[in-house]
Design an enzyme around this catalytic site. Structure first.
Site, PDB file in Angstrom:
ATOM      1  N   TYR A  33      56.834  38.587 -40.413  1.00 42.39           N
ATOM      2  CA  TYR A  33      56.517  37.756 -39.242  1.00 42.39           C
ATOM      3  C   TYR A  33      56.467  38.635 -37.986  1.00 42.39           C
ATOM      4  O   TYR A  33      55.490  38.613 -37.230  1.00 42.39           O
ATOM      5  CB  TYR A  33      57.569  36.657 -39.082  1.00 42.39           C
ATOM      6  CG  TYR A  33      57.360  35.768 -37.874  1.00 42.39           C
ATOM      7  CD1 TYR A  33      56.447  34.722 -37.905  1.00 42.39           C
ATOM      8  CD2 TYR A  33      58.082  35.977 -36.694  1.00 42.39           C
ATOM      9  CE1 TYR A  33      56.260  33.902 -36.799  1.00 42.39           C
ATOM     10  CE2 TYR A  33      57.904  35.164 -35.588  1.00 42.39           C
ATOM     11  CZ  TYR A  33      56.993  34.126 -35.639  1.00 42.39           C
ATOM     12  OH  TYR A  33      56.807  33.322 -34.543  1.00 42.39           O
TER      13      TYR A  33
ATOM     14  N   LYS B 292      53.296  39.549 -35.543  1.00 40.60           N
ATOM     15  CA  LYS B 292      53.286  39.196 -34.123  1.00 40.60           C
ATOM     16  C   LYS B 292      53.093  40.441 -33.255  1.00 40.60           C
ATOM     17  O   LYS B 292      52.400  40.398 -32.237  1.00 40.60           O
ATOM     18  CB  LYS B 292      54.563  38.443 -33.746  1.00 40.60           C
ATOM     19  CG  LYS B 292      54.659  37.075 -34.417  1.00 40.60           C
ATOM     20  CD  LYS B 292      53.461  36.190 -34.075  1.00 40.60           C
ATOM     21  CE  LYS B 292      53.602  34.767 -34.556  1.00 40.60           C
ATOM     22  NZ  LYS B 292      52.463  33.912 -34.186  1.00 40.60           N
TER      23      LYS B 292
END
Ligand SMILES: NC(=O)c1ccc[n+]([C@@H]2O[C@H](COP(=O)([O-])OP(=O)(O)OC[C@H]3O[C@@H](n4cnc5c(N)ncnc54)[C@H](O)[C@@H]3O)[C@@H](O)[C@H]2O)c1
Length: 257
Positions: free
Chosen positions: A165, A169
């Site tokens: 994740y 990002k």
């Protein structure tokens, strides 16, 4: 219209929001609708409870290139322009990294990074095809694209954030700089909103987690979802006409220490 109203005026802009039925997607759809925009929400799962009155919804999977191209093309045809592309859809996976499967890793990469790219690519191609004059792209990243999660916070909560994740990002933030530079000549601005921990009223985080987070946040609390609105409206509007390639981190100061 006075200068302040015209600076932030978004009336009649066509705004596409992905991940439109999620916690923040709903808030973003509502605020652009309230600002007088024509809002089209895209989501892989259109949930009746998450619809905002007045917003048009399209079911699409942003990790599927053809799906993205067809849906953005249909919006461009129907509304003749897309002023703001808001790439807000994002997913995460919460099992311990020792147990991360290739499928879960690929899923997060596919939605957060590849999906954001597919939307930007399709938008640029439509922008060129229709010879639009200017545009704005907003991407939702996360403070975990800048710093690692603090695992001391997760004492009663299994939503431990994943390495993939954070990597996606960070990728979204960097890809935004890349496109900010590349699209400046076409008058398309590209910016990022990076929320910190946002309290979820429909599915609250654990009490310990909330307390732990508050302890490690200079502002001593999680964000309210509505606190993401100001940056979104600003970055979409002419008030940000000379702002591109930037990442506004809305985290109550967590990344400052
Ligand atoms: N809520 C937070 O605390 C927080 C913090 C930092 C960053 N973010 C980021 O903000 C964005 C919105 O988060 P949220 O909290 O609203 O998440 P959410 O899980 O509530 O909503 C995400 C939405 O994206 C949709 N979606 C998932 N995969 C998709 C796909 N392939 N194609 C189209 N739509 C898809 C889901 O159906 C869902 O409606 C995400 O990018 C997330 O990473 C959220």
């Amino acid at each position: 219209m006075n200068y302040l109203d015209s600076l932030f005026n978004l009336k009649d802009k066509v705004v596409v929001v992905t991940g439109a039925c999620g916690q923040l997607g709903r808030v973003f759809c509502q605020c652009f609708f309230d600002a007088g925009c024509q809002v089209v929400g895209i989501d892989v799962n259109i949930d009746a409870d998450s619809r905002v009155n007045g917003v048009e919804y399209l079911k699409a999977d942003i990790s599927n290139k053809k799906n993205v191209e067809e849906n953005l093309a249909s919006i461009a045809q129907k509304y003749t322009k897309i002023d703001v592309l808001f790439n807000n859809a994002g997913v995460s996976t919460f099992e311990p990294y020792e147990k991360r499967t290739e499928d879960n890793f690929d899923w997060v990469m596919g939605v957060n990074l590849k999906g954001t790219f597919f939307c930007i690519q399709a938008y640029i191609n439509l922008f060129d095809k229709y010879k639009w004059e200017k545009g704005a792209i907003l991407n939702t990243a996360s403070h975990f694209g800048v710093v690692s999660p603090d695992f001391r916070n997760y004492t009663d909560c299994e939503r431990t954030n994943s390495e993939v994740y954070g990597a996606t990002k960070a990728g979204v933030i960097q890809m935004s700089r890349y496109f900010a530079v590349n699209l400046a000549d076409r008058s398309i601005r590209v910016n990022v909103i990076s929320p910190g921990g946002v309290f979820n009223p429909r599915n609250p985080q654990g009490e310990d987690f909330i307390d732990n987070y508050a302890l490690r946040c200079p502002m001593r609390r999680m964000a309210n979802q509505e606190e993401m609105i100001g940056a979104a409206l600003y970055l979409a509007s002419d008030a940000a006409s000379y702002t591109t390639g930037q990442n506004i981190i809305i985290d109550g100061g967590v990344t400052c220490w």
